[in-house]
Structures are given as structure tokens and as C-alpha cells.
Design a protein around this motif. Structure first.
Motif, short mmCIF file in Angstrom:
data_model
loop_
_atom_site.label_atom_id
_atom_site.label_comp_id
_atom_site.label_asym_id
_atom_site.label_seq_id
_atom_site.Cartn_x
_atom_site.Cartn_y
_atom_site.Cartn_z
N LYS A 140 0.84 -1.19 0.00
CA LYS A 140 0.00 0.00 0.00
C LYS A 140 0.88 1.24 0.00
O LYS A 140 1.93 1.26 0.63
N GLU A 151 -5.32 6.20 -1.86
CA GLU A 151 -4.66 4.97 -1.44
C GLU A 151 -4.33 4.15 -2.69
O GLU A 151 -5.20 3.91 -3.53
N GLN A 153 -2.25 0.65 -4.49
CA GLN A 153 -1.72 -0.70 -4.29
C GLN A 153 -0.45 -0.84 -5.13
O GLN A 153 -0.39 -0.38 -6.27
N SER A 182 -4.55 2.42 -8.41
CA SER A 182 -5.49 2.96 -7.44
C SER A 182 -6.87 3.09 -8.07
O SER A 182 -7.01 3.58 -9.19
#
Length: 303
Positions: A140, A151, A153, A182
Motif C-alpha cells: 500500500k 490509497e 496498491q 489505485s
């Protein structure tokens, strides 16, 4: 042309290529089995900044554009990858779900690996797919796009680390691929990058990508020995925020980006069909090559 979807069985979704003997990994699911375009408002043109920094041939800055429209209820995608002499002619996709920039970026990288090493494109595809199949948990990372934080990945792989032909591709053993996606950004893909050489020396695939330090023992992650880079390892980078134009979003603890290591003109690019002489392949200086594609804006699609 390399970017023919039917020829990408080793990089496409499982089931479109060779038979599988293991479950689909989280990395493969994120990259190839996710509808990245589902939440994108169309029509739209996604504009990506593309930067290359290298000490073996001139770097450059260019653009990648993805036009998205809906026709007969299906998502139509037209990808224009780079421009001028570097432009790659890519076919339109009439029913797009995954973001085409992923395969476009990887096929560009594979073509560059072939140009620089003379190796087989099929072999490079296989190494990348194997690395993704064996990738650990997704990481993350907070990303910034148009003034807002999202956020993201992260997937990081080193396809050539355990390469049985590493003697032939010794200079590329520590090459690292980073994928940052994202749901919060249009097209679902925020940044794609590859990093090789002194700017990446000593770094590990670590907690920045959500991979714990114990993963060093599994043989999939490693740091370049200090003897290879001419300096002591820089250690583990701390988690940070990725931002547009950063060649190595993971290396947020460093004060400079890969552009500071560029040495344009150190070697001329190889002619079409030839193999460039890469420092480091024969025990000389380590080549430094970084390529980064970053989403920078959404515009009206070109007709």
C-alpha cells in the motif's frame, strides 16, 4: 508488432495463455483480472508522462495518451504510446476492461530488453509473468493526483534475480519493476516504472511495497552488493508518497530523482535490429536505466 493482444498469452489474464499449475496470484489479479476502466467517466483522454533516464544512451521525456469512449455499450480504447520515431503503433480495443497502458508499457520494456541484450522477447515475457505469479502480498502506498491523496496498491518484482541465464544478462539481474494502481484515479493505473543501476543499487523490495523484511529469505528479493555499485548499500527506504515525475516512487528517502543520474550521450542508441553495447555486461561500470510512466491529467479525447 509486439503489442498484439493474442500474442501476449504470457502477460495476459490467466486462461488466455499457457495452462496454469497454480492459483492466480494477487499481483496477477490486480494487473490483469481487474476492470481498471469501470469507474472512469467517458469520453476522456488519460494523459501519462513518460520519462527515461540513462547513463548508456540519451534520455527523453514524452507522452502516452489513452482515449476512452463508449460505443454500443462497450468501452473503446485507443492508445498512443510515445511520439515521433519512438511511437509504437498499437491496435484499438473495442471492449476494453483492463487498462491498455499496462501491456503497452511492458511490451515497450520487452522490446528495449531485446534491443539492448539481443535476448528473446518470449523469454523476457516468461520471466516477467513468472515473477508476477510468484509475487508476494500487495503493498500500500499513498499517491498524489491533481492535488488529492489516494490509497494505492503496489506490486514490485525482480524478474531476473533468479534467472538461470543470469550470466548472459548479468547487468540486468537487479532490474526492478514497480506497478502502482489505485481505484481513485481515472483508468486505475497511476504509475509504472522500471529501475536498473546505481540509482536503485542497495535497495530491497521491502516494507514500502508491503513486503516484510523476512521476504528476503525467499530468494525473490535482494539488494545489489556494494561491490557492484561502488558504494555501500543505502539500506531500506521508508514508506512515502508517490508523486508525478518521480522515477522511483519507492525511494522517497532520497532527495533526488533518477534524473540527477542521467548522463545523456554516454552512448548512442543501437540501430534498429542491432544490440547496444551495455556497460556492466562484461564487468565494467553498472548501467543505469530508469523508465517511468505517470498519470498526469484527464483531457478531452482526440478524434
Amino acid at each position: 508488432m509486439l503489442y498484439v493482444l493474442g500474442a501476449l498469452g504470457t502477460l495476459g489474464p490467466p486462461g488466455t495463455g499457457l495452462a496454469r499449475a497454480q492459483p492466480v496470484s494477487p499481483a496477477e489479479t490486480l494487473l490483469f483480472e481487474t476492470d481498471h476502466l469501470a469507474r472512469t467517466t467517458v469520453p476522456a483522454a488519460l494523459v501519462y508522462d513518460f520519462r527515461k533516464v540513462s547513463n548508456i544512451e540519451p534520455g527523453f521525456t514524452d507522452m502516452v495518451e489513452l482515449d476512452l469512449t463508449r460505443e454500443n455499450g462497450r468501452m473503446h480504447a485507443r492508445l498512443r504510446f510515445l511520439s515521433g520515431e519512438r511511437r509504437r503503433e498499437l491496435p484499438d480495443i473495442d471492449d476494453a476492461h483492463g487498462n491498455p497502458v499496462l501491456l503497452g508499457f511492458l511490451e515497450h520494456d520487452i522490446a528495449e530488453m531485446k534491443r539492448l541484450t539481443g535476448g528473446s522477447t518470449t523469454y523476457f515475457r516468461k520471466r516477467i509473468r513468472m515473477a508476477l505469479a510468484n509475487a508476494g502480498q500487495l503493498g500500500k502506498q499513498t499517491i498524489n493526483f491533481q492535488g488529492k491523496s489516494y490509497e494505492g496498491q503496489v506490486v514490485r518484482i525482480q524478474p531476473y534475480l533468479d534467472d538461470p541465464l543470469h550470466a548472459r544478462f548479468e547487468a540486468y539481474v537487479y532490474k526492478t519493476y514497480t506497478f502502482i494502481l489505485s481505484e481513485g484515479v481515472p483508468g486505475g493505473v497511476y504509475q509504472l516504472s522500471t529501475s536498473l543501476g546505481t540509482s536503485g543499487g542497495g535497495r530491497t523490495i521491502n516494507a514500502v511495497a508491503g513486503v516484510q523484511s523476512s521476504a528476503l529469505a525467499d530468494g525473490r528479493v535482494a539488494k545489489r552488493p556494494a561491490a557492484d555499485t561502488g558504494r555501500a548499500p543505502s539500506g531500506t527506504a521508508s514508506p512515502g508518497t508517490a508523486s508525478p515525475g518521480t522515477a522511483n516512487p519507492a525511494a522517497t528517502s532520497q532527495s533526488t530523482t533518477g534524473q540527477g543520474t542521467a548522463n545523456p550521450g554516454a552512448a548512442s542508441p543501437g540501430a534498429a535490429g542491432s544490440t547496444a553495447q551495455v556497460p556492466g555486461a562484461g564487468g565494467g561500470s553498472i548501467p543505469s536505466i530508469e523508465e517511468t510512466l505517470t498519470l498526469v491529467k484527464v483531457a478531452d479525447p482526440k478524434r
